[in-house]
Write a protein that holds these residues in place. Structure first.
Motif, mmCIF file in Angstrom:
data_model
loop_
_atom_site.group_PDB
_atom_site.id
_atom_site.type_symbol
_atom_site.label_atom_id
_atom_site.label_comp_id
_atom_site.label_asym_id
_atom_site.label_seq_id
_atom_site.Cartn_x
_atom_site.Cartn_y
_atom_site.Cartn_z
ATOM 1 N N MET A 1 0.837 -1.202 0.000
ATOM 2 C CA MET A 1 0.000 0.000 0.000
ATOM 3 C C MET A 1 0.872 1.253 0.000
ATOM 4 O O MET A 1 1.933 1.283 0.597
ATOM 5 N N LYS A 2 0.379 2.292 -0.675
ATOM 6 C CA LYS A 2 1.056 3.588 -0.693
ATOM 7 C C LYS A 2 0.321 4.553 0.228
ATOM 8 O O LYS A 2 -0.898 4.683 0.150
ATOM 9 N N LEU A 3 1.074 5.236 1.078
ATOM 10 C CA LEU A 3 0.507 6.198 2.006
ATOM 11 C C LEU A 3 1.075 7.578 1.717
ATOM 12 O O LEU A 3 2.298 7.746 1.670
ATOM 13 N N LEU A 4 0.200 8.553 1.530
ATOM 14 C CA LEU A 4 0.615 9.937 1.321
ATOM 15 C C LEU A 4 0.496 10.681 2.638
ATOM 16 O O LEU A 4 -0.553 10.671 3.284
ATOM 17 N N ILE A 5 1.589 11.322 3.066
ATOM 18 C CA ILE A 5 1.586 12.064 4.321
ATOM 19 C C ILE A 5 2.020 13.505 4.055
ATOM 20 O O ILE A 5 3.226 13.792 3.992
ATOM 21 N N PRO A 6 1.061 14.405 3.860
ATOM 22 C CA PRO A 6 1.409 15.818 3.692
ATOM 23 C C PRO A 6 1.944 16.369 5.008
ATOM 24 O O PRO A 6 1.430 16.043 6.076
ATOM 25 N N ILE A 23 2.489 2.728 11.126
ATOM 26 C CA ILE A 23 1.454 1.961 10.444
ATOM 27 C C ILE A 23 1.974 1.412 9.115
ATOM 28 O O ILE A 23 1.604 0.322 8.684
ATOM 29 N N ALA A 24 2.870 2.168 8.468
ATOM 30 C CA ALA A 24 3.474 1.683 7.221
ATOM 31 C C ALA A 24 4.338 0.444 7.478
ATOM 32 O O ALA A 24 4.363 -0.493 6.671
ATOM 33 N N LYS A 25 5.050 0.452 8.600
ATOM 34 C CA LYS A 25 5.836 -0.732 8.983
ATOM 35 C C LYS A 25 4.922 -1.925 9.206
ATOM 36 O O LYS A 25 5.219 -3.046 8.791
ATOM 37 N N ALA A 26 3.787 -1.689 9.850
ATOM 38 C CA ALA A 26 2.859 -2.773 10.169
ATOM 39 C C ALA A 26 2.249 -3.400 8.920
ATOM 40 O O ALA A 26 1.995 -4.609 8.882
ATOM 41 N N ILE A 27 2.029 -2.599 7.883
ATOM 42 C CA ILE A 27 1.386 -3.124 6.671
ATOM 43 C C ILE A 27 2.378 -3.303 5.517
ATOM 44 O O ILE A 27 1.983 -3.608 4.399
ATOM 45 N N LYS A 28 3.673 -3.066 5.824
ATOM 46 C CA LYS A 28 4.720 -3.156 4.790
ATOM 47 C C LYS A 28 4.410 -2.209 3.623
ATOM 48 O O LYS A 28 4.488 -2.582 2.450
ATOM 49 N N GLY A 29 4.059 -0.976 3.989
ATOM 50 C CA GLY A 29 3.705 0.011 2.982
ATOM 51 C C GLY A 29 4.839 0.954 2.633
ATOM 52 O O GLY A 29 5.908 0.929 3.247
ATOM 53 N N LYS A 68 15.428 16.046 6.615
ATOM 54 C CA LYS A 68 15.838 15.813 8.009
ATOM 55 C C LYS A 68 14.801 14.955 8.736
ATOM 56 O O LYS A 68 15.147 14.024 9.471
ATOM 57 N N LEU A 69 13.534 15.280 8.526
ATOM 58 C CA LEU A 69 12.456 14.520 9.155
ATOM 59 C C LEU A 69 12.456 13.077 8.676
ATOM 60 O O LEU A 69 12.270 12.146 9.464
ATOM 61 N N ARG A 70 12.677 12.902 7.382
ATOM 62 C CA ARG A 70 12.704 11.537 6.834
ATOM 63 C C ARG A 70 13.862 10.751 7.431
ATOM 64 O O ARG A 70 13.701 9.604 7.839
ATOM 65 N N ASN A 71 15.022 11.370 7.500
ATOM 66 C CA ASN A 71 16.195 10.675 8.047
ATOM 67 C C ASN A 71 16.034 10.351 9.530
ATOM 68 O O ASN A 71 16.550 9.340 10.013
ATOM 69 N N LYS A 72 15.296 11.210 10.234
ATOM 70 C CA LYS A 72 15.154 11.041 11.681
ATOM 71 C C LYS A 72 14.027 10.085 12.065
ATOM 72 O O LYS A 72 14.154 9.291 13.007
ATOM 73 N N TYR A 73 12.908 10.140 11.312
ATOM 74 C CA TYR A 73 11.709 9.419 11.753
ATOM 75 C C TYR A 73 11.247 8.278 10.845
ATOM 76 O O TYR A 73 10.469 7.431 11.274
ATOM 77 N N ILE A 74 11.697 8.261 9.601
ATOM 78 C CA ILE A 74 11.162 7.279 8.655
ATOM 79 C C ILE A 74 12.099 6.085 8.497
ATOM 80 O O ILE A 74 13.288 6.250 8.234
ATOM 81 N N THR A 75 11.537 4.905 8.650
ATOM 82 C CA THR A 75 12.330 3.673 8.542
ATOM 83 C C THR A 75 11.813 2.748 7.449
ATOM 84 O O THR A 75 12.253 1.619 7.338
ATOM 85 N N VAL A 76 10.852 3.238 6.641
ATOM 86 C CA VAL A 76 10.329 2.443 5.531
ATOM 87 C C VAL A 76 10.675 3.144 4.225
ATOM 88 O O VAL A 76 11.152 4.279 4.226
ATOM 89 N N ALA A 77 10.429 2.466 3.109
ATOM 90 C CA ALA A 77 10.701 3.067 1.803
ATOM 91 C C ALA A 77 9.875 4.345 1.649
ATOM 92 O O ALA A 77 8.677 4.369 1.957
ATOM 93 N N SER A 78 10.530 5.416 1.159
ATOM 94 C CA SER A 78 9.821 6.690 1.062
ATOM 95 C C SER A 78 10.363 7.550 -0.067
ATOM 96 O O SER A 78 11.509 7.403 -0.491
#
Length: 273
Positions: A1-6, A23-29, A68-78
């Protein structure tokens, strides 16, 4: 699934970002992070050259902040989208062009209902989006989604369930179909008929819960149920702004997101097939 986060890079948006990553980690999104810069003056201004320069500088700064936010908080493909324009149109356009399955946005939990739902970008996206929108209260921290309460009048239950099942299935969550019985003849639906429709949707983790309605606003009755059952998500199928006013009342309910506290999944009735 693809999730858009403005993201507007605010504190509230960071909380929504943390939730979305979980939630993206939970659904492999996969996540699409979007930032929209809206210039204070339009391009037709006599000083349009200055506006263009300031816009370019601002968008460059925002891109660095979003990275910076992506590097700090995101651990899934983005991926990142940095745009200029009117936020609601850009969000809806990005959702369509990227074929996203879910838009996730933050809401403020301490203003009024009018400000939270009817005056915000989140509200406008909820009422216009052709894909489901998940609104996250600014104080809510991610919890494993075991139960999704779906408030329904049972009139279009099978088709509406089919819209919420994809996410529920990914989360391995139970859907509780919550129906308030007002005792009116036109609202009576045979239990066997409903169960037959639900059985036909092909998802086993669904159960119907009937509650006798009282004289409180529907939102307060839902809130009471949510407080008792402690689900991790509420699903609603709004028709339009007037529907929200009818369901949640004018003035009596001060803040939908604040009162519910849990994430609110909105799927417009007009996109249910």
């Amino acid at each position: 699934m693809k999730l858009l986060i403005p993201s507007d890079l605010s504190k509230n948006a960071k909380n929504a970002l943390l939730y979305t990553n979980s939630i993206a980690k939970a659904i492999k999104g996969k996540l699409i992070l979007q930032n929209i810069y809206t210039p204070s003056m339009g391009g037709a201004s006599p000083i349009s050259g200055i506006v263009a320069e300031e816009t370019a500088i601002a968008m460059n700064i925002n891109q660095k902040e979003l990275n910076k936010l992506r590097n700090k908080y995101i651990t899934v493909a983005s991926t990142l989208i940095i745009e200029r324009g009117e936020p609601v149109n850009k969000i809806l356009s990005a959702a369509e062009s990227n074929a996203v399955d879910l838009i996730v946005m933050g809401t403020h939990g301490a203003s009024g209902l009018a400000k939270t739902l009817f005056g915000s970008n989140t509200a406008k996206v909820v009422l216009q989006s052709n894909v489901p929108v998940l609104a996250i209260n600014q104080n809510y921290k991610y919890k494993k989604v075991n139960t999704i309460v779906y408030a329904s009048d049972l009139k279009n239950v099978a088709k509406e369930l089919k819209c919420s099942i994809p996410l529920a299935k990914k989360l391995n969550a139970t859907i509780e179909v919550l129906n308030f019985n007002f005792g009116r003849t036109d609202e009576k639906v045979k239990k066997a008929e409903v169960e037959k429709k639900i059985k036909g949707v092909g998802y086993k983790k669904i159960k119907v819960v009937e509650q006798k309605a009282n004289f409180e606003t529907l939102i307060d009755q839902i809130r009471t149920y949510v407080k008792k059952r402690k689900p991790q998500m509420l699903a609603l199928f709004p028709e339009d702004r007037a529907w929200y006013q009818k369901v949640f009342g004018n003035g009596k309910t001060e803040d939908l997101a604040y009162k519910l506290e849990i994430p609110l999944l909105s799927i417009r009735k007009s996109i249910v097939k």
